[in-house]
Every structure is written in C-alpha cells, then in structure tokens.
Design a protein around this motif. Structure first.
Motif, PDB file in Angstrom:
ATOM      1  N   ASP A  27       0.779  -1.199   0.069  1.00 14.77           N
ATOM      2  CA  ASP A  27       0.011   0.004   0.027  1.00 14.77           C
ATOM      3  C   ASP A  27       0.915   1.260  -0.023  1.00 14.77           C
ATOM      4  N   ALA A  28       0.763   2.072  -0.814  1.00 13.34           N
ATOM      5  CA  ALA A  28       1.494   3.265  -1.095  1.00 13.34           C
ATOM      6  C   ALA A  28       0.707   4.544  -1.242  1.00 13.34           C
ATOM      7  N   GLY A  29      -0.359   4.886  -0.519  1.00 13.24           N
ATOM      8  CA  GLY A  29      -1.196   6.045  -0.550  1.00 13.24           C
ATOM      9  C   GLY A  29      -2.263   5.809  -1.635  1.00 13.24           C
ATOM     10  N   ASP A  30      -1.998   6.555  -2.562  1.00  9.38           N
ATOM     11  CA  ASP A  30      -3.040   6.114  -3.687  1.00  9.38           C
ATOM     12  C   ASP A  30      -2.691   5.396  -4.818  1.00  9.38           C
ATOM     13  N   GLU A  31      -1.756   4.547  -4.533  1.00  9.88           N
ATOM     14  CA  GLU A  31      -1.265   3.645  -5.353  1.00  9.88           C
ATOM     15  C   GLU A  31      -0.788   2.179  -4.602  1.00  9.88           C
ATOM     16  N   LEU A  32      -0.792   1.307  -5.437  1.00 10.93           N
ATOM     17  CA  LEU A  32      -0.345  -0.074  -4.880  1.00 10.93           C
ATOM     18  C   LEU A  32       1.264  -0.367  -5.631  1.00 10.93           C
ATOM     19  N   TYR A  33       2.184  -0.602  -4.753  1.00 11.49           N
ATOM     20  CA  TYR A  33       3.467  -0.510  -5.355  1.00 11.49           C
ATOM     21  C   TYR A  33       4.253  -1.918  -5.442  1.00 11.49           C
ATOM     22  N   ASN A  34       4.464  -2.537  -6.445  1.00 11.19           N
ATOM     23  CA  ASN A  34       5.309  -3.529  -6.526  1.00 11.19           C
ATOM     24  C   ASN A  34       6.964  -3.376  -6.482  1.00 11.19           C
ATOM     25  N   PRO A  35       7.499  -3.548  -5.302  1.00 13.26           N
ATOM     26  CA  PRO A  35       8.784  -3.277  -5.154  1.00 13.26           C
ATOM     27  C   PRO A  35      10.022  -4.148  -5.786  1.00 13.26           C
ATOM     28  N   ARG A  36       9.438  -5.072  -6.323  1.00  8.96           N
ATOM     29  CA  ARG A  36      10.493  -6.200  -7.062  1.00  8.96           C
ATOM     30  C   ARG A  36      10.587  -5.542  -8.486  1.00  8.96           C
ATOM     31  N   LEU A  37       9.478  -5.120  -9.163  1.00 13.22           N
ATOM     32  CA  LEU A  37       9.586  -4.481 -10.608  1.00 13.22           C
ATOM     33  C   LEU A  37       9.613  -3.156 -10.619  1.00 13.22           C
ATOM     34  N   ARG A  38       9.651  -2.318  -9.136  1.00 11.04           N
ATOM     35  CA  ARG A  38       9.501  -0.869  -9.108  1.00 11.04           C
ATOM     36  C   ARG A  38       8.584  -0.202  -9.881  1.00 11.04           C
ATOM     37  N   VAL A  39       7.379  -0.747 -10.015  1.00  6.32           N
ATOM     38  CA  VAL A  39       6.156  -0.025 -10.514  1.00  6.32           C
ATOM     39  C   VAL A  39       5.073   0.102  -9.536  1.00  6.32           C
ATOM     40  N   ALA A  40       4.280   1.202  -9.881  1.00  9.32           N
ATOM     41  CA  ALA A  40       3.024   1.487  -8.966  1.00  9.32           C
ATOM     42  C   ALA A  40       1.846   1.401  -9.832  1.00  9.32           C
ATOM     43  N   TYR A  41       0.775   1.161  -9.612  1.00  8.72           N
ATOM     44  CA  TYR A  41      -0.549   1.020 -10.000  1.00  8.72           C
ATOM     45  C   TYR A  41      -1.414   2.063  -9.295  1.00  8.72           C
ATOM     46  N   ARG A  42      -1.971   2.905  -9.912  1.00  9.10           N
ATOM     47  CA  ARG A  42      -2.740   4.097  -9.364  1.00  9.10           C
ATOM     48  C   ARG A  42      -4.050   3.361  -8.871  1.00  9.10           C
ATOM     49  N   ILE A  43      -4.548   4.042  -8.125  1.00 10.18           N
ATOM     50  CA  ILE A  43      -6.039   3.727  -7.536  1.00 10.18           C
ATOM     51  C   ILE A  43      -7.003   4.952  -7.737  1.00 10.18           C
ATOM     52  N   ASP A  44      -7.716   4.863  -8.587  1.00 11.64           N
ATOM     53  CA  ASP A  44      -8.777   6.042  -9.105  1.00 11.64           C
ATOM     54  C   ASP A  44      -9.488   6.543  -7.839  1.00 11.64           C
ATOM     55  N   THR A  45     -10.217   7.718  -8.283  1.00 12.14           N
ATOM     56  CA  THR A  45     -10.846   8.442  -7.279  1.00 12.14           C
ATOM     57  C   THR A  45     -11.956   7.574  -6.788  1.00 12.14           C
ATOM     58  N   ASP A  46     -12.659   6.635  -7.355  1.00 11.23           N
ATOM     59  CA  ASP A  46     -13.673   5.850  -7.017  1.00 11.23           C
ATOM     60  C   ASP A  46     -13.030   4.815  -6.040  1.00 11.23           C
ATOM     61  N   GLY A  47     -11.940   4.548  -5.698  1.00  8.05           N
ATOM     62  CA  GLY A  47     -11.312   3.764  -5.309  1.00  8.05           C
ATOM     63  C   GLY A  47     -10.734   2.505  -5.782  1.00  8.05           C
ATOM     64  N   ILE A  48     -10.935   2.372  -7.028  1.00 13.37           N
ATOM     65  CA  ILE A  48     -10.828   1.092  -8.003  1.00 13.37           C
ATOM     66  C   ILE A  48      -9.293   1.063  -8.361  1.00 13.37           C
ATOM     67  N   PRO A  49      -8.685   0.131  -7.933  1.00  8.83           N
ATOM     68  CA  PRO A  49      -7.196  -0.121  -8.328  1.00  8.83           C
ATOM     69  C   PRO A  49      -7.111  -0.269  -9.986  1.00  8.83           C
ATOM     70  N   VAL A  50      -6.338   0.265 -10.702  1.00 12.36           N
ATOM     71  CA  VAL A  50      -6.100   0.291 -12.227  1.00 12.36           C
ATOM     72  C   VAL A  50      -4.851  -0.377 -12.259  1.00 12.36           C
ATOM     73  N   MET A  51      -5.129  -1.988 -12.411  1.00 17.98           N
ATOM     74  CA  MET A  51      -3.952  -2.935 -12.665  1.00 17.98           C
ATOM     75  C   MET A  51      -3.888  -3.053 -13.853  1.00 17.98           C
ATOM     76  N   LEU A  52      -3.684  -2.405 -14.789  1.00 16.02           N
ATOM     77  CA  LEU A  52      -3.174  -2.463 -16.026  1.00 16.02           C
ATOM     78  C   LEU A  52      -1.764  -2.179 -16.388  1.00 16.02           C
ATOM     79  N   ILE A  53      -0.969  -3.143 -17.024  1.00 20.52           N
ATOM     80  CA  ILE A  53       0.496  -3.167 -17.014  1.00 20.52           C
ATOM     81  C   ILE A  53       0.861  -1.857 -17.909  1.00 20.52           C
ATOM     82  N   ASP A  54      -0.039  -1.566 -18.820  1.00 23.08           N
ATOM     83  CA  ASP A  54       0.499  -0.248 -19.739  1.00 23.08           C
ATOM     84  C   ASP A  54       0.334   1.057 -19.094  1.00 23.08           C
TER      85      ASP A  54
END
Length: 71
Positions: A27-54
């Motif tokens: 959990d990284a505030g308004d994102e979810l973070y993968n420390p192994r790949l060093r990428v963050a996935y945003r969570i939109d204003t409705d609270g839905i994680p945007v789990m799209l690689i692109d």
C-alpha cells in the motif's frame, strides 16, 4: 485521512496481486506498489485499483527507498 489504498475492501485487497509477476503489492497512499519490479499502480478517485500493465508507473531509486522503508 485514509489513503485510497487503505480504503480498499480488505477482502478485495487480500486478493490483489501484481498483474506482471503475480506477487504481493505494498500500500503506497493512492497507489499499490510492486517493489520487485519498481512499478506503481494507481487507485482511481472511486477507489478502484487500475491494474493495467500499460498504465503502471515506473518508480525511481529514491522513491523506491521511501516506499519500502514505509515513510
């Protein structure tokens, strides 16, 4: 104030994994973070994680250190 990551339903949050390596996310505030790949996935204003690689955001060394240290 609760972050978007903290506001995700615990049952849903338990099942969320990185779409690239299928590992756990931090959990990284308004994102979810993968420390192994060093990428963050945003969570939109409705609270839905945007789990799209692109749409994953690359994280630099300094931010990575901050996120994994929990600060």
């Amino acid at each position: 104030m609760t972050s978007r990551a903290e506001a995700i339903d615990p049952i849903v949050r338990e099942r969320l994994a990185c779409p690239q390596d299928h590992g756990p996310l931090i959990d990284a505030g308004d994102e979810l973070y993968n420390p192994r790949l060093r990428v963050a996935y945003r969570i939109d204003t409705d609270g839905i994680p945007v789990m799209l690689i692109d749409e994953a955001r690359k994280v630099d060394d300094a931010e990575h250190e901050r996120l994994v240290s929990g600060q």
